[in-house]
Design a protein around this motif. Sequence first.
Motif, PDB file in Angstrom:
ATOM      1  N   GLN A  30       0.833  -1.212   0.000  1.00 39.53           N
ATOM      2  CA  GLN A  30       0.000   0.000   0.000  1.00 39.53           C
ATOM      3  C   GLN A  30       0.872   1.268   0.000  1.00 39.53           C
ATOM      4  O   GLN A  30       0.587   2.237  -0.703  1.00 39.53           O
ATOM      5  CB  GLN A  30      -0.928  -0.021   1.213  1.00 39.53           C
ATOM      6  CG  GLN A  30      -1.994  -1.096   1.134  1.00 39.53           C
ATOM      7  CD  GLN A  30      -2.886  -1.121   2.372  1.00 39.53           C
ATOM      8  OE1 GLN A  30      -2.665  -0.339   3.291  1.00 39.53           O
ATOM      9  NE2 GLN A  30      -3.866  -2.041   2.384  1.00 39.53           N
ATOM     10  N   GLU A  31       1.926   1.237   0.794  1.00 37.79           N
ATOM     11  CA  GLU A  31       2.836   2.396   0.859  1.00 37.79           C
ATOM     12  C   GLU A  31       3.542   2.604  -0.478  1.00 37.79           C
ATOM     13  O   GLU A  31       3.723   3.736  -0.936  1.00 37.79           O
ATOM     14  CB  GLU A  31       3.851   2.180   1.970  1.00 37.79           C
ATOM     15  CG  GLU A  31       4.782   3.381   2.154  1.00 37.79           C
ATOM     16  CD  GLU A  31       5.745   3.133   3.301  1.00 37.79           C
ATOM     17  OE1 GLU A  31       6.577   4.024   3.531  1.00 37.79           O
ATOM     18  OE2 GLU A  31       5.675   2.068   3.950  1.00 37.79           O
ATOM     19  N   LYS A  32       3.915   1.526  -1.148  1.00 38.77           N
ATOM     20  CA  LYS A  32       4.596   1.614  -2.461  1.00 38.77           C
ATOM     21  C   LYS A  32       3.661   2.196  -3.500  1.00 38.77           C
ATOM     22  O   LYS A  32       4.039   3.093  -4.286  1.00 38.77           O
ATOM     23  CB  LYS A  32       5.065   0.230  -2.874  1.00 38.77           C
ATOM     24  CG  LYS A  32       5.843   0.225  -4.174  1.00 38.77           C
ATOM     25  CD  LYS A  32       6.338  -1.179  -4.473  1.00 38.77           C
ATOM     26  CE  LYS A  32       7.130  -1.208  -5.769  1.00 38.77           C
ATOM     27  NZ  LYS A  32       7.613  -2.589  -6.075  1.00 38.77           N
ATOM     28  N   ASP A  33       2.403   1.726  -3.460  1.00 38.04           N
ATOM     29  CA  ASP A  33       1.424   2.288  -4.400  1.00 38.04           C
ATOM     30  C   ASP A  33       1.209   3.783  -4.139  1.00 38.04           C
ATOM     31  O   ASP A  33       1.079   4.589  -5.071  1.00 38.04           O
ATOM     32  CB  ASP A  33       0.102   1.523  -4.278  1.00 38.04           C
ATOM     33  CG  ASP A  33       0.222   0.070  -4.778  1.00 38.04           C
ATOM     34  OD1 ASP A  33       1.148  -0.163  -5.600  1.00 38.04           O
ATOM     35  OD2 ASP A  33      -0.605  -0.740  -4.386  1.00 38.04           O
ATOM     36  N   PHE A  34       1.171   4.116  -2.865  1.00 40.78           N
ATOM     37  CA  PHE A  34       0.978   5.532  -2.515  1.00 40.78           C
ATOM     38  C   PHE A  34       2.146   6.400  -3.032  1.00 40.78           C
ATOM     39  O   PHE A  34       1.953   7.490  -3.566  1.00 40.78           O
ATOM     40  CB  PHE A  34       0.812   5.630  -1.011  1.00 40.78           C
ATOM     41  CG  PHE A  34       0.651   7.034  -0.538  1.00 40.78           C
ATOM     42  CD1 PHE A  34      -0.543   7.727  -0.721  1.00 40.78           C
ATOM     43  CD2 PHE A  34       1.713   7.685   0.087  1.00 40.78           C
ATOM     44  CE1 PHE A  34      -0.675   9.017  -0.302  1.00 40.78           C
ATOM     45  CE2 PHE A  34       1.576   8.983   0.506  1.00 40.78           C
ATOM     46  CZ  PHE A  34       0.366   9.662   0.318  1.00 40.78           C
ATOM     47  N   ARG A  35       3.331   5.821  -2.843  1.00 40.62           N
ATOM     48  CA  ARG A  35       4.509   6.556  -3.316  1.00 40.62           C
ATOM     49  C   ARG A  35       4.484   6.717  -4.834  1.00 40.62           C
ATOM     50  O   ARG A  35       4.818   7.780  -5.371  1.00 40.62           O
ATOM     51  CB  ARG A  35       5.775   5.835  -2.882  1.00 40.62           C
ATOM     52  CG  ARG A  35       6.050   5.953  -1.403  1.00 40.62           C
ATOM     53  CD  ARG A  35       7.336   5.228  -1.044  1.00 40.62           C
ATOM     54  NE  ARG A  35       7.617   5.327   0.385  1.00 40.62           N
ATOM     55  CZ  ARG A  35       8.668   4.747   0.981  1.00 40.62           C
ATOM     56  NH1 ARG A  35       9.511   3.997   0.256  1.00 40.62           N
ATOM     57  NH2 ARG A  35       8.848   4.896   2.288  1.00 40.62           N
ATOM     58  N   LEU A  36       4.097   5.614  -5.490  1.00 38.12           N
ATOM     59  CA  LEU A  36       4.018   5.708  -6.949  1.00 38.12           C
ATOM     60  C   LEU A  36       2.974   6.739  -7.369  1.00 38.12           C
ATOM     61  O   LEU A  36       3.168   7.499  -8.328  1.00 38.12           O
ATOM     62  CB  LEU A  36       3.670   4.310  -7.535  1.00 38.12           C
ATOM     63  CG  LEU A  36       4.767   3.259  -7.449  1.00 38.12           C
ATOM     64  CD1 LEU A  36       4.232   1.899  -7.933  1.00 38.12           C
ATOM     65  CD2 LEU A  36       5.980   3.662  -8.279  1.00 38.12           C
ATOM     66  N   LEU A  37       1.873   6.704  -6.660  1.00 35.10           N
ATOM     67  CA  LEU A  37       0.816   7.678  -6.967  1.00 35.10           C
ATOM     68  C   LEU A  37       1.308   9.115  -6.738  1.00 35.10           C
ATOM     69  O   LEU A  37       1.070  10.013  -7.561  1.00 35.10           O
ATOM     70  CB  LEU A  37      -0.408   7.382  -6.111  1.00 35.10           C
ATOM     71  CG  LEU A  37      -1.609   8.337  -6.282  1.00 35.10           C
ATOM     72  CD1 LEU A  37      -2.114   8.279  -7.726  1.00 35.10           C
ATOM     73  CD2 LEU A  37      -2.733   7.968  -5.297  1.00 35.10           C
ATOM     74  N   VAL A  38       1.991   9.269  -5.590  1.00 29.25           N
ATOM     75  CA  VAL A  38       2.519  10.610  -5.278  1.00 29.25           C
ATOM     76  C   VAL A  38       3.543  11.029  -6.332  1.00 29.25           C
ATOM     77  O   VAL A  38       3.563  12.175  -6.807  1.00 29.25           O
ATOM     78  CB  VAL A  38       3.123  10.638  -3.867  1.00 29.25           C
ATOM     79  CG1 VAL A  38       3.881  11.951  -3.650  1.00 29.25           C
ATOM     80  CG2 VAL A  38       2.035  10.475  -2.829  1.00 29.25           C
ATOM     81  N   GLN A  39       4.402  10.098  -6.693  1.00 28.38           N
ATOM     82  CA  GLN A  39       5.406  10.404  -7.722  1.00 28.38           C
ATOM     83  C   GLN A  39       4.747  10.780  -9.040  1.00 28.38           C
ATOM     84  O   GLN A  39       5.164  11.710  -9.737  1.00 28.38           O
ATOM     85  CB  GLN A  39       6.346   9.198  -7.912  1.00 28.38           C
ATOM     86  CG  GLN A  39       7.290   8.967  -6.742  1.00 28.38           C
ATOM     87  CD  GLN A  39       8.179   7.755  -6.947  1.00 28.38           C
ATOM     88  OE1 GLN A  39       8.046   7.029  -7.945  1.00 28.38           O
ATOM     89  NE2 GLN A  39       9.071   7.502  -5.997  1.00 28.38           N
TER      90      GLN A  39
END
Length: 251
Positions: A30-39
């Motif tokens: 979930q954190e990785k997806d969030f980071r990707l989304l933020v990026q």
Amino acid sequence: MKRQRTITQMREKEKTPENQLSDQESLSLQEKDFRLLVQKMMQDIGNKLEAKMDNLQETLTREIQDIKLKQEEMQNTITEIKNSFEAANSRIQEAEEQISEVEDRLVEITDAEQKREKRLKANEESLRELWDNVKRTNICIIGVPEGEEREKETEKIFQEIIAENFPNMGKEPLSQIQEAQRVPYKINPRRNTLRHILIKLTKIKDKGKILKAAREKKQIIYKGTLIRLSADISGETLQARPEGSGMIYLM
């Protein structure tokens, strides 16, 4: 009891490390997806900002080019105005120089004209003095009727005037008469004006004696007609003499 124990065992099994790792992995994903989304969001924002910066840069570049073009046009206009002023100043300076030359020339012409007038005046005065000197022994008889000189010589008319008006002078010998004549018409021969009789004596002292006597007697008569005796002086001399300088036309 057995069922309760089974449930408890299942709950404890859920609390095993394997089940706990699975939850961490889930959180990690979930954190990785969030980071990707933020990026991705940051990348989108960056792209939009970059596009806006590019547009702003292009706009600024165009405006700067327009400003430079206007500056060049203004500079060209200023240069043209400056050249026009310089040309106008040059023409004004040339005109002032020409006016100065004309004024200098006018002064030269005026000086030359004044000198010429002075020379002419001096020549006229010299000629008048010379002519007056030639006529300095002349006497004019004014008022003798026309035709008298056809009956007798003009010289005898003068002698009769002297004898009739100055009997005492008639006893004294006068100088010889060089010339006696009726003067010709100078202006209009058709005018009904008596011409003068001109008597030229040899000595100026006799002329002065006769004119003095005529001035004292005031009225000179020839055959009952009032006449006049005067010195033979040019009109220029009469005009040149100041008013009241003395009688020239003697009765």
